[in-house]
Design a protein around this motif. Structure first.
Motif, PDB file in Angstrom:
ATOM      1  N   SER A 268       0.854  -1.186   0.000  1.00 26.77           N
ATOM      2  CA  SER A 268       0.000   0.000   0.000  1.00 26.77           C
ATOM      3  C   SER A 268       0.890   1.237   0.000  1.00 26.77           C
ATOM      4  O   SER A 268       1.780   1.376   0.844  1.00 26.77           O
ATOM      5  CB  SER A 268      -0.896   0.019   1.238  1.00 26.77           C
ATOM      6  OG  SER A 268      -1.525   1.281   1.370  1.00 26.77           O
TER       7      SER A 268
ATOM      8  N   ASP B 154      -5.491  -0.444   5.087  1.00 25.59           N
ATOM      9  CA  ASP B 154      -5.072  -1.353   4.012  1.00 25.59           C
ATOM     10  C   ASP B 154      -4.391  -2.595   4.573  1.00 25.59           C
ATOM     11  O   ASP B 154      -4.690  -3.727   4.170  1.00 25.59           O
ATOM     12  CB  ASP B 154      -4.125  -0.632   3.052  1.00 25.59           C
ATOM     13  CG  ASP B 154      -4.808   0.480   2.272  1.00 25.59           C
ATOM     14  OD1 ASP B 154      -6.060   0.493   2.225  1.00 25.59           O
ATOM     15  OD2 ASP B 154      -4.098   1.336   1.721  1.00 25.59           O
ATOM     16  N   VAL B 155      -3.457  -2.402   5.489  1.00 19.39           N
ATOM     17  CA  VAL B 155      -2.713  -3.536   6.042  1.00 19.39           C
ATOM     18  C   VAL B 155      -3.636  -4.450   6.852  1.00 19.39           C
ATOM     19  O   VAL B 155      -3.488  -5.675   6.838  1.00 19.39           O
ATOM     20  CB  VAL B 155      -1.515  -3.046   6.877  1.00 19.39           C
ATOM     21  CG1 VAL B 155      -0.866  -4.199   7.634  1.00 19.39           C
ATOM     22  CG2 VAL B 155      -0.477  -2.389   5.964  1.00 19.39           C
TER      23      VAL B 155
ATOM     24  N   VAL C 246      -2.958   3.605   5.028  1.00 19.80           N
ATOM     25  CA  VAL C 246      -2.159   2.382   5.083  1.00 19.80           C
ATOM     26  C   VAL C 246      -2.544   1.467   6.243  1.00 19.80           C
ATOM     27  O   VAL C 246      -2.446   0.240   6.124  1.00 19.80           O
ATOM     28  CB  VAL C 246      -0.645   2.684   5.126  1.00 19.80           C
ATOM     29  CG1 VAL C 246      -0.194   3.370   3.852  1.00 19.80           C
ATOM     30  CG2 VAL C 246      -0.281   3.519   6.355  1.00 19.80           C
TER      31      VAL C 246
ATOM     32  N   GLU D  91      -4.129  -8.407   5.869  1.00 17.77           N
ATOM     33  CA  GLU D  91      -3.946  -9.493   6.834  1.00 17.77           C
ATOM     34  C   GLU D  91      -5.154 -10.437   6.841  1.00 17.77           C
ATOM     35  O   GLU D  91      -4.992 -11.657   6.894  1.00 17.77           O
ATOM     36  CB  GLU D  91      -3.730  -8.908   8.232  1.00 17.77           C
ATOM     37  CG  GLU D  91      -3.359  -9.933   9.288  1.00 17.77           C
ATOM     38  CD  GLU D  91      -1.979 -10.541   9.092  1.00 17.77           C
ATOM     39  OE1 GLU D  91      -1.715 -11.602   9.671  1.00 17.77           O
ATOM     40  OE2 GLU D  91      -1.151  -9.949   8.350  1.00 17.77           O
TER      41      GLU D  91
ATOM     42  N   ALA E 110       3.904  -1.299   3.475  1.00 15.00           N
ATOM     43  CA  ALA E 110       3.302   0.033   3.368  1.00 15.00           C
ATOM     44  C   ALA E 110       4.347   1.132   3.246  1.00 15.00           C
ATOM     45  O   ALA E 110       5.406   1.078   3.881  1.00 15.00           O
ATOM     46  CB  ALA E 110       2.404   0.308   4.576  1.00 15.00           C
TER      47      ALA E 110
ATOM     48  N   SER F 269      -8.124  -2.087  -1.266  1.00  8.80           N
ATOM     49  CA  SER F 269      -7.077  -2.971  -0.761  1.00  8.80           C
ATOM     50  C   SER F 269      -7.540  -4.429  -0.767  1.00  8.80           C
ATOM     51  O   SER F 269      -6.728  -5.347  -0.953  1.00  8.80           O
ATOM     52  CB  SER F 269      -6.609  -2.543   0.633  1.00  8.80           C
ATOM     53  OG  SER F 269      -7.674  -2.452   1.536  1.00  8.80           O
TER      54      SER F 269
ATOM     55  N   TYR G 219       0.661 -10.758   2.710  1.00  7.12           N
ATOM     56  CA  TYR G 219       1.560 -10.012   3.588  1.00  7.12           C
ATOM     57  C   TYR G 219       1.621  -8.558   3.137  1.00  7.12           C
ATOM     58  O   TYR G 219       2.078  -8.253   2.030  1.00  7.12           O
ATOM     59  CB  TYR G 219       2.960 -10.616   3.593  1.00  7.12           C
ATOM     60  CG  TYR G 219       3.806 -10.079   4.727  1.00  7.12           C
ATOM     61  CD1 TYR G 219       3.887 -10.745   5.942  1.00  7.12           C
ATOM     62  CD2 TYR G 219       4.487  -8.864   4.594  1.00  7.12           C
ATOM     63  CE1 TYR G 219       4.629 -10.240   6.998  1.00  7.12           C
ATOM     64  CE2 TYR G 219       5.230  -8.341   5.640  1.00  7.12           C
ATOM     65  CZ  TYR G 219       5.299  -9.030   6.838  1.00  7.12           C
ATOM     66  OH  TYR G 219       6.019  -8.516   7.877  1.00  7.12           O
ATOM     67  N   GLY G 220       1.178  -7.661   4.014  1.00  7.79           N
ATOM     68  CA  GLY G 220       1.079  -6.257   3.660  1.00  7.79           C
ATOM     69  C   GLY G 220       2.313  -5.439   3.985  1.00  7.79           C
ATOM     70  O   GLY G 220       2.815  -5.472   5.107  1.00  7.79           O
TER      71      GLY G 220
END
Length: 251
Positions: free
Chosen positions: A10, A25-26, A22, A30, A38, A212, A35-36
């Motif tokens: 992101s 988004d993360v 972010v 998850e 940023a 996302s 795996y995020g």
């Protein structure tokens, strides 16, 4: 559950409330078993219903961050959020493509915050179109798409025109004809994505979460249509998660 999760990135703003940008988004990444990563484009002082101020991050810092992450990880898809200009966006997209031609790019075209703070003005239509040719999907709502072009007489016409450059998911939250129905334009295809339930709760950052979720599904190997359908189901759960402006994430 896969032992090796695909990496997704992101590139968006930082919202300390965690509802958008972010952090949202993360959280979404998850829940989708990816795996995020940023990188922030702007740092804000805000809550879910009040926007105080923001500071943009220098583009050189963002570009170096992109290089660092792409040199380390095989990033399947990137979601881009708020940017201050089309030049800034162009630098980000170029940097991604320089490192990986295969990485999917999704741009959540946030032009204004939910509290009406302006992030980006579209000043040059040709500059926008050149950027869109390098992007896989954009996710504007009805208000945003009217700012993306002056060539069409309505939101649907503009979406169709822009879909010649990239895929367009026209979000249906402000669709006066079919409330809650999203329109997906993919080249010569037009697909309606209908809600599975009546939506009653608004959420801060719902556009971030939707884009996302699409990004995560694309990274997992689903095509654009399937990714958008799955993301719509996810966002409905998010919108119904509670009665406040800050939603809870569910898998």
């Amino acid at each position: 559950m896969s032992a090796n999760r695909p990496f997704v990135l992101s590139i968006a703003g930082f919202d300390p409330s965690g509802g958008a940008g972010v952090l949202a988004d993360v959280k979404t990444f998850e829940q989708h078993q990816v795996y995020g990563l940023a990188i922030i484009t702007g740092n804000t002082i805000q809550t879910e219903n009040e926007f105080i101020k923001m500071e943009w991050i220098a583009i050189d810092f963002v570009l170096e961050s992109i290089t660092t992450l792409f040199n380390k990880y095989e990033i399947k898809a990137v979601k881009i959020g708020i940017v201050p200009s089309l030049d800034y966006l162009e630098h980000i997209v170029f940097q991604i493509k320089k490192h990986s031609q295969k990485t999917k790019i999704i741009w959540d075209t946030v032009l204004k915050s939910s509290t009406t703070f302006d992030f980006l003005q579209i000043e040059k239509q040709d500059k926008l179109e050149e950027n869109l040719k390098k992007i896989d999907l954009i996710t504007p709502n009805y208000k945003e798409i009217l700012q993306l072009s002056t060539k069409g007489i309505n939101a649907e016409t503009i979406a169709l025109l822009l879909s010649k450059d990239c895929d367009v998911l026209l979000k249906g939250g402000h669709n006066t004809e079919e409330l809650g129905v999203d329109y997906l334009f993919i080249k010569n295809e037009f697909i309606k994505l209908k809600p599975t339930t009546i939506l009653t709760n608004e959420k801060h950052g719902s556009g971030c979460v939707l884009s996302s979720a699409i990004t995560a599904n694309l990274a997992l190997g689903f095509d654009t249509i399937t990714s958008c359908k799955k993301a719509k189901i996810y966002i409905e759960k998010f919108l119904h998660s509670n009665n406040t402006l800050l939603g809870y994430h569910h898998d």
